[in-house]
Design a protein around this motif. Structure first.
Motif, PDB file in Angstrom:
ATOM      1  N   VAL A 114      35.301  42.672  38.483  1.00  0.00           N
ATOM      2  CA  VAL A 114      34.148  41.841  37.727  1.00  0.00           C
ATOM      3  C   VAL A 114      34.742  40.571  37.263  1.00  0.00           C
ATOM      4  CG1 VAL A 114      32.415  41.968  35.858  1.00  0.00           C
ATOM      5  CG2 VAL A 114      33.284  44.104  37.026  1.00  0.00           C
ATOM      6  N   PHE A 115      36.078  40.570  36.802  1.00  0.00           N
ATOM      7  CA  PHE A 115      36.658  39.271  36.333  1.00  0.00           C
ATOM      8  C   PHE A 115      36.890  38.611  37.373  1.00  0.00           C
ATOM      9  CE2 PHE A 115      40.706  37.095  35.638  1.00  0.00           C
ATOM     10  CZ  PHE A 115      40.508  36.460  34.263  1.00  0.00           C
ATOM     11  N   VAL A 116      37.143  38.939  38.498  1.00  0.00           N
ATOM     12  CA  VAL A 116      37.476  37.997  39.529  1.00  0.00           C
ATOM     13  C   VAL A 116      36.112  37.415  40.213  1.00  0.00           C
ATOM     14  CG1 VAL A 116      38.449  37.627  42.017  1.00  0.00           C
ATOM     15  CG2 VAL A 116      39.584  38.894  40.209  1.00  0.00           C
ATOM     16  N   HIS A 117      34.980  38.237  40.211  1.00  0.00           N
ATOM     17  CA  HIS A 117      33.915  37.676  41.149  1.00  0.00           C
ATOM     18  C   HIS A 117      32.489  37.338  40.153  1.00  0.00           C
ATOM     19  CE1 HIS A 117      35.972  38.591  44.810  1.00  0.00           C
ATOM     20  NE2 HIS A 117      36.183  39.726  44.465  1.00  0.00           N
ATOM     21  N   LEU A 118      32.562  38.019  38.956  1.00  0.00           N
ATOM     22  CA  LEU A 118      31.176  37.919  38.274  1.00  0.00           C
ATOM     23  C   LEU A 118      31.652  36.982  37.170  1.00  0.00           C
ATOM     24  CD1 LEU A 118      29.781  41.419  38.447  1.00  0.00           C
ATOM     25  CD2 LEU A 118      29.299  39.293  39.968  1.00  0.00           C
ATOM     26  N   ARG A 120      34.127  35.800  33.439  1.00  0.00           N
ATOM     27  CA  ARG A 120      34.763  36.568  32.251  1.00  0.00           C
ATOM     28  C   ARG A 120      33.820  37.263  31.132  1.00  0.00           C
ATOM     29  NH1 ARG A 120      38.074  34.547  35.673  1.00  0.00           N
ATOM     30  NH2 ARG A 120      39.684  32.762  35.169  1.00  0.00           N
ATOM     31  N   ARG A 121      32.541  36.472  31.045  1.00  0.00           N
ATOM     32  CA  ARG A 121      31.486  37.176  30.180  1.00  0.00           C
ATOM     33  C   ARG A 121      31.151  38.559  30.672  1.00  0.00           C
ATOM     34  NH1 ARG A 121      25.884  33.705  30.232  1.00  0.00           N
ATOM     35  NH2 ARG A 121      26.321  34.127  32.374  1.00  0.00           N
ATOM     36  N   HIS A 122      30.851  38.783  31.965  1.00  0.00           N
ATOM     37  CA  HIS A 122      30.536  40.126  32.473  1.00  0.00           C
ATOM     38  C   HIS A 122      31.560  40.889  32.273  1.00  0.00           C
ATOM     39  CE1 HIS A 122      26.491  38.560  33.790  1.00  0.00           C
ATOM     40  NE2 HIS A 122      27.233  37.657  34.457  1.00  0.00           N
ATOM     41  N   THR A 123      32.771  40.575  32.302  1.00  0.00           N
ATOM     42  CA  THR A 123      34.087  41.343  32.151  1.00  0.00           C
ATOM     43  C   THR A 123      33.812  42.125  30.584  1.00  0.00           C
ATOM     44  OG1 THR A 123      35.124  40.234  33.853  1.00  0.00           O
ATOM     45  CG2 THR A 123      36.549  41.705  32.350  1.00  0.00           C
ATOM     46  N   LEU A 124      33.771  41.320  29.568  1.00  0.00           N
ATOM     47  CA  LEU A 124      33.539  41.557  28.333  1.00  0.00           C
ATOM     48  C   LEU A 124      32.435  42.750  28.087  1.00  0.00           C
ATOM     49  CD1 LEU A 124      34.265  38.240  26.484  1.00  0.00           C
ATOM     50  CD2 LEU A 124      35.937  40.129  27.139  1.00  0.00           C
ATOM     51  N   ARG A 125      31.455  42.343  29.009  1.00  0.00           N
ATOM     52  CA  ARG A 125      30.168  43.321  28.809  1.00  0.00           C
ATOM     53  C   ARG A 125      30.619  44.574  29.170  1.00  0.00           C
ATOM     54  NH1 ARG A 125      25.498  39.076  30.907  1.00  0.00           N
ATOM     55  NH2 ARG A 125      25.374  37.782  29.005  1.00  0.00           N
ATOM     56  N   VAL A 126      31.358  44.795  30.233  1.00  0.00           N
ATOM     57  CA  VAL A 126      31.994  45.816  30.890  1.00  0.00           C
ATOM     58  C   VAL A 126      32.546  46.638  29.846  1.00  0.00           C
ATOM     59  CG1 VAL A 126      33.400  46.924  32.531  1.00  0.00           C
ATOM     60  CG2 VAL A 126      32.016  45.291  33.470  1.00  0.00           C
ATOM     61  N   GLY A 127      33.327  46.011  28.871  1.00  0.00           N
ATOM     62  CA  GLY A 127      34.077  46.741  27.859  1.00  0.00           C
ATOM     63  C   GLY A 127      33.172  47.246  26.826  1.00  0.00           C
ATOM     64  N   ALA A 128      32.020  46.791  26.497  1.00  0.00           N
ATOM     65  CA  ALA A 128      31.232  47.075  25.580  1.00  0.00           C
ATOM     66  C   ALA A 128      30.457  48.296  26.198  1.00  0.00           C
ATOM     67  CB  ALA A 128      30.177  46.079  25.240  1.00  0.00           C
ATOM     68  N   LEU A 129      30.292  48.388  27.376  1.00  0.00           N
ATOM     69  CA  LEU A 129      29.414  49.382  28.153  1.00  0.00           C
ATOM     70  C   LEU A 129      30.642  50.822  28.068  1.00  0.00           C
ATOM     71  CD1 LEU A 129      27.299  50.728  29.904  1.00  0.00           C
ATOM     72  CD2 LEU A 129      28.720  49.843  31.996  1.00  0.00           C
ATOM     73  N   PHE A 130      31.926  50.465  28.176  1.00  0.00           N
ATOM     74  CA  PHE A 130      32.754  51.621  27.970  1.00  0.00           C
ATOM     75  C   PHE A 130      32.503  52.096  26.683  1.00  0.00           C
ATOM     76  CE2 PHE A 130      35.538  49.832  31.362  1.00  0.00           C
ATOM     77  CZ  PHE A 130      35.042  50.606  32.458  1.00  0.00           C
ATOM     78  N   PHE A 131      32.683  51.321  25.729  1.00  0.00           N
ATOM     79  CA  PHE A 131      32.624  51.913  24.284  1.00  0.00           C
ATOM     80  C   PHE A 131      31.313  52.553  24.059  1.00  0.00           C
ATOM     81  CE2 PHE A 131      35.732  48.314  23.300  1.00  0.00           C
ATOM     82  CZ  PHE A 131      36.639  49.278  22.867  1.00  0.00           C
ATOM     83  N   LEU A 132      30.047  52.084  24.592  1.00  0.00           N
ATOM     84  CA  LEU A 132      29.013  52.806  24.398  1.00  0.00           C
ATOM     85  C   LEU A 132      28.781  54.244  24.944  1.00  0.00           C
ATOM     86  CD1 LEU A 132      25.877  52.843  23.807  1.00  0.00           C
ATOM     87  CD2 LEU A 132      25.236  51.583  25.960  1.00  0.00           C
TER      88      LEU A 132
END
Length: 510
Positions: A114-118, A120-132
C-alpha cells in the motif's frame, strides 16, 4: 517492472528518466546545502495550522495506539480477576501480551505494498483499520483465541504507525515543523498508555474499549477530511499537478514563488533518486544511501536493546524485584516522566541539534543502566541493598527522562529525514521487522534470564548498547537540523562522493 521504475512512465525529456539526463537543470533547481531551507523563512500561523491539520488524523491514531499498548496491563488485569468474558491461564496471558510485539512485524510488512503503490495516506488508513478490527475482536472475545488475533492486529496497527508515520510527517512538514510534529506524535503514544491506566480502575472490561473507539472514529473522519497525500509520493508517480496543489495547501502563508521553487527542488531530487535506483537491488547503491540506511536500522530497529520496551512492559515487576516501596506509584511516575521529557524534547531538538541530543541522552541512559546493573549485582551477591532502595526508582526515572528527551524522539525524526525515496520502501519495514523480533524475544526472555541468572545481566547489556548508541550518534549520525529533505539527501550524497581526506570533520554541525 520494479516499483522504482513505474514512476518513470510519462516523464518528458530532461526530467530524469535516464541517469544523468537534465543534470544541469536539476542542479539549478536544487538549493545549495549551505543556504537556509526553502519556503521556511516566511512560515506563519497559516502554514503551521495547515500542517497540523494534515497530521491531525495521524495524531489521533497514535493516541489510539498508546491506549492499545496500555490495554496489555489494564485489560489483562480485569480478565485475570474474573471481570471479563473469560479468565485466561498464565500461558494465555503471556501470549496475549507478547503477540502485540509480533504484530508490529505483520503491520509493517502487510502495509508495504500500500505504501509503495497507493500512497502514504492510504497506508495510515490501513493502520486505522487494524485498530478497528482489534477493538471489535476484543469486545466480542469469548476465548483467548479472539484476543490473540486482536493483539496481533493491534500490534499491526502500531507497526504501520512506527514504520510510516515519521516518513509521512517528514514529507509533509517544513524543516521547522517536522521535528515538532514528530515529537507531538511521540508524546501521544505514552499519553494514550497512561490514559488507559487512569481509566482502568473506573471502567469495566467493555467500557474500557469505548474511549479508543471514539478516538478512532475521529481519526478515520480526519483521515478522509484533512489527510493529504504527500508531494513526494505524488511526484514519484508523475502526478505533478496534484503535488503542486498539496504543497500549496500545506505551505499556505508562504510566498507562492518560494513554494514553487521548493517543488522544483523536490522534483529534481526525487527524479534523481529514482534514476539511481531502477530496481530493488539498486536501492542502496546511490552515494550516501547505505549510511542513511545503517543509521535508521540501528536507531529505529533496536529500541528493545536499549531497554526501553523492557522498562515499559516490566516496570512494576522490576520494582517488585528491587523491593522498591509503592511499586504501582513508582510505575506511574516513570511513565509520567517520559511524557514530560518528550515535551522538553520539543524545545531542545531545534536548539541542540539531532546528533548532540541523541548522543547526550544515550550516555545518560548508559549511566542509569549501569546503576541498575550495580544494584542488582550487589543484591545477587548478598550485599545489603536496603539503604539503596531509592536507586532503582531514581535510575529508571533518569532513564525514561533521557529516553523521552532524546533517544526515542530523535530516532523517529531521523527515520523521517535520512532515507531516500526508494530506500524508504525497503529500510523502514526492515527496521520494523528487527524491532518486532527483538522486542518479542526480550519480552519472552527478560524475566527468564533475570530469575535464573540475575537481573544485572540484561541491565548490563542495556548499559553497553546505550554507550554504543552514544558513540554511534557522535561519530556516524549527521546533523539534519534546519535542512529540507532535499538538502539532507544532497549533503549525504556529497559527503559520500568526497575523498576521505577532504570530508568535513565528523563533529561539524553546519
Amino acid at each position: 517492472m520494479s516499483a522504482a521504475e513505474e514512476p518513470a512512465k510519462g516523464r518528458g525529456p530532461g526530467q530524469g528518466a535516464e541517469p544523468g539526463a537534465g543534470d544541469a537543470s536539476l542542479e539549478a533547481a536544487r538549493p545549495p546545502p549551505a543556504q537556509p531551507p526553502l519556503a521556511v523563512s516566511t512560515a506563519g500561523w497559516k502554514s503551521v495550522l495547515c500542517q497540523s491539520q494534515a497530521a491531525a488524523g495521524l495524531m489521533f491514531q497514535t493516541l489510539v495506539q498508546g491506549m492499545a499498548q496500555g490495554w496489555s496491563s489494564a485489560g489483562v488485569d480485569k480478565l485475570t480477576h474474573g471481570h471479563g468474558p473469560f479468565t485466561p491461564s498464565s500461558t494465555e496471558v503471556s501470549f496475549i501480551v507478547s503477540l502485540f510485539e509480533l504484530g508490529l512485524l505483520v503491520g509493517s510488512v502487510v502495509s508495504l505494498p500500500v505504501f509503495v503503490h497507493l500512497g502514504r495516506r492510504h497506508t495510515l488508513r490501513v493502520g486505522a483499520l487494524f485498530f478497528l478490527v482489534n477493538l471489535l475482536l476484543t469486545y466480542f472475545a469469548t476465548s483467548a483465541g479472539y484476543l490473540y488475533a486482536a493483539r496481533l492486529l493491534s500490534g499491526a496497527g502500531m507497526g504501520v504507525n512506527f514504520t510510516y508515520s515519521s516518513i509521512y510527517l517528514g514529507e509533509v512538514a517544513t524543516p521547522l515543523m517536522r521535528g515538532v510534529l514528530i515529537l507531538v506524535m511521540t508524546i501521544l503514544a505514552p499519553s494514550g498508555q497512561l490514559l488507559s491506566f487512569l481509566l482502568a480502575p473506573h471502567l469495566d472490561y467493555w467500557q474500557l474499549l469505548a474511549t479508543p473507539t471514539a478516538l478512532l472514529a475521529v481519526c478515520v473522519l480526519l483521515h478522509f477530511l484533512w489527510t493529504p497525500e504527500t508531494p513526494y509520493f505524488l511526484m514519484m508517480h508523475g502526478r505533478y499537478d496534484e503535488a503542486r496543489k498539496v504543497l500549496l495547501r500545506v505551505r499556505r502563508g508562504h510566498e507562492p514563488a518560494l513554494v514553487l521553487q521548493e517543488m522544483a527542488s523536490i522534483r529534481g531530487s526525487v527524479e534523481r533518486q529514482l534514476s539511481e535506483a531502477q530496481s530493488w537491488r539498486q536501492t542502496l547503491s546511490p552515494p550516501g544511501v547505505k549510511r542513511a540506511a545503517l543509521i535508521v536500522m540501528v536507531l529505529s530497529g533496536s529500541p528493545a536493546l536499549f531497554g526501553v520496551t523492557t522498562v515499559l512492559s516490566f516496570t512494576k515487576h522490576i520494582f517488585d524485584e528491587a523491593k522498591t516501596p509503592h511499586a504501582w506509584l513508582s510505575s506511574d511516575l516513570v511513565i509520567g516522566v517520559k511524557i514530560v521529557m518528550i515535551f522538553a524534547a520539543m524545545f531542545l531538538v531545534e536548539r541542540l541539534g539531532r546528533r548532540v541530543q541523541l548522543s547526550a541522552t544515550a550516555f545518560i541512559n548508559f549511566v542509569a543502566m549501569l546503576a541498575m546493573t550495580a544494584y542488582f549485582l550487589c543484591s545477587r551477591l548478598g550485599v545489603d541493598v536496603l539503604p539503596a532502595q531509592w536507586v532503582p526508582l531514581a535510575a529508571l526515572i533518569v532513564f525514561m527522562a533521557a529516553t523521552g528527551a532524546g533517544v526515542i524522539p530523535v530516532s523517529h525524526i531521523l527515520q523521517g529525514e535520512l532515507l531516500s525515496q526508494p530506500a524508504k520502501m525497503l529500510v523502514a519495514p526492515a527496521a520494523a521487522v528487527v524491532l518486532s523480533l527483538s522486542s518479542f524475544g526480550i519480552q519472552v526472555f527478560f524475566k527468564m534470564v533475570g530469575d535464573s541468572a540475575g537481573y544485572y545481566i540484561p541491565f548490563g547489556v542495556y548499559a553497553c548498547t546505550n554507550l554504543f548508541i552514544a558513540l554511534f550518534a557522535l561519530f556516524v549520525v549527521p546533523e539534519t537540523r534546519g535542512r529540507t529533505l532535499v538538502q539532507v539527501q544532497d549533503e549525504l550524497r556529497a559527503r559520500a562522493l568526497r575523498p576521505s581526506s577532504s570530508r568535513r570533520n565528523l563533529f561539524d554541525t553546519d
